[in-house]
Enzyme design. Structure first.
Site, PDB file in Angstrom:
ATOM      1  N   ILE A  31      -0.243   2.819 -16.862  1.00  0.00           N
ATOM      2  CA  ILE A  31      -1.162   2.311 -17.523  1.00  0.00           C
ATOM      3  C   ILE A  31      -2.700   2.586 -17.324  1.00  0.00           C
ATOM      4  CG2 ILE A  31       0.008   0.008 -18.049  1.00  0.00           C
ATOM      5  CD1 ILE A  31      -1.807  -1.320 -16.162  1.00  0.00           C
ATOM      6  N   HIS A  98       8.688   2.437  -6.252  1.00  0.00           N
ATOM      7  CA  HIS A  98       8.347   3.397  -7.365  1.00  0.00           C
ATOM      8  C   HIS A  98       7.784   4.773  -7.054  1.00  0.00           C
ATOM      9  CE1 HIS A  98       4.710   0.947  -6.492  1.00  0.00           C
ATOM     10  NE2 HIS A  98       4.078   2.147  -7.108  1.00  0.00           N
TER      11      HIS A  98
END
Length: 112
Positions: A31, A98
């Protein structure tokens, strides 16, 4: 894990810009991208960070790297950086394993 941001993204509770999904992992665009190409790949099983990788979950990590290779080839990306921060001091803001995949600009070293 019910309060994990990435677990909520994987389950669809929080919207994301999906890049890829299979039974083992989920990939989505960052994002706040730090490069023209910047996506994350996360295991669907909650693993806190690289520090929690062991014999019971390492196959998921190997699969993630196979997916990263596949996705970057499909995108025509030949040069890229894969980053995983472990712990708050290293910049890990979400406690779910991640891998950031960044490409499309020169990467400096050391990174910071």
């Amino acid at each position: 894990m019910s309060d994990c941001l990435f677990c909520k993204i994987i389950s669809g509770e929080i919207p994301s810009s999906k890049v890829y999904e299979d039974d083992v992992c989920y990939a989505f665009n960052d994002i706040a991208p730090q490069a023209p190409t910047h996506f994350l790949v996360v295991p669907k099983t909650h693993i806190g960070s690289v520090a929690e990788v062991d014999g019971g979950n390492s196959a998921a990590v190997a699969h993630i790297f196979e997916v990263i290779a596949k996705l970057t080839k499909e995108m025509g990306v030949e040069s890229y950086r894969v980053v995983s921060n472990i712990g708050e001091q290293a910049g890990q803001s979400v406690p779910h394993l991640h891998f950031h995949v960044l490409a499309g600009r020169d990467m400096t070293w050391p990174p910071g």
